[in-house]
Design a protein around this motif. Structure first.
Motif, PDB file in Angstrom:
ATOM      1  N   VAL A  12      40.169  39.260  36.983  1.00  0.00           N
ATOM      2  CA  VAL A  12      39.931  38.102  37.852  1.00  0.00           C
ATOM      3  C   VAL A  12      38.431  37.815  37.834  1.00  0.00           C
ATOM      4  O   VAL A  12      37.621  38.712  38.079  1.00  0.00           O
ATOM      5  N   LYS A  60      38.401  33.728  46.055  1.00  0.00           N
ATOM      6  CA  LYS A  60      38.513  35.018  45.350  1.00  0.00           C
ATOM      7  C   LYS A  60      39.716  35.813  45.863  1.00  0.00           C
ATOM      8  O   LYS A  60      40.420  36.457  45.090  1.00  0.00           O
ATOM      9  N   GLY A  63      42.655  34.355  44.180  1.00  0.00           N
ATOM     10  CA  GLY A  63      42.742  34.812  42.791  1.00  0.00           C
ATOM     11  C   GLY A  63      43.371  36.189  42.683  1.00  0.00           C
ATOM     12  O   GLY A  63      44.195  36.444  41.803  1.00  0.00           O
ATOM     13  N   ALA A  67      47.013  37.188  40.957  1.00  0.00           N
ATOM     14  CA  ALA A  67      47.097  38.246  39.950  1.00  0.00           C
ATOM     15  C   ALA A  67      48.141  39.291  40.333  1.00  0.00           C
ATOM     16  O   ALA A  67      48.934  39.722  39.499  1.00  0.00           O
TER      17      ALA A  67
END
Length: 77
Positions: A12, A60, A63, A67
């Protein structure tokens, strides 16, 4: 047809590598208390503590969440 091996980690941007949880991390999830229970698996998958994860910007965190969802989706198994 060649069999595709499942993903075990995803990089990431500006965060690092997100991996499937190991046995120790899964056992640790049982001891996490209520307000942090929803994000603990995301923090552990990113190799962070819960306070470190909470201090990340929302993009973030998202993200990492994406994932983890990719790693744990049935199509990946």
């Amino acid at each position: 047809m060649l069999a595709r091996s499942p993903l075990t980690e995803i990089e990431v941007d500006a965060v690092g590598t997100v991996r499937l949880l190991n046995v120790w991390q899964i056992a640790r999830l049982k001891h996490v208390r209520r307000p942090n229970k929803a994000i603990a698996h995301l923090a552990f998958a990113a190799g962070m503590s819960i306070p470190q994860f909470k201090h990340l910007p929302a993009d973030k965190q998202e993200g990492i969440r994406r994932a983890v969802m990719l790693l744990t989706c049935p199509a990946n198994m």
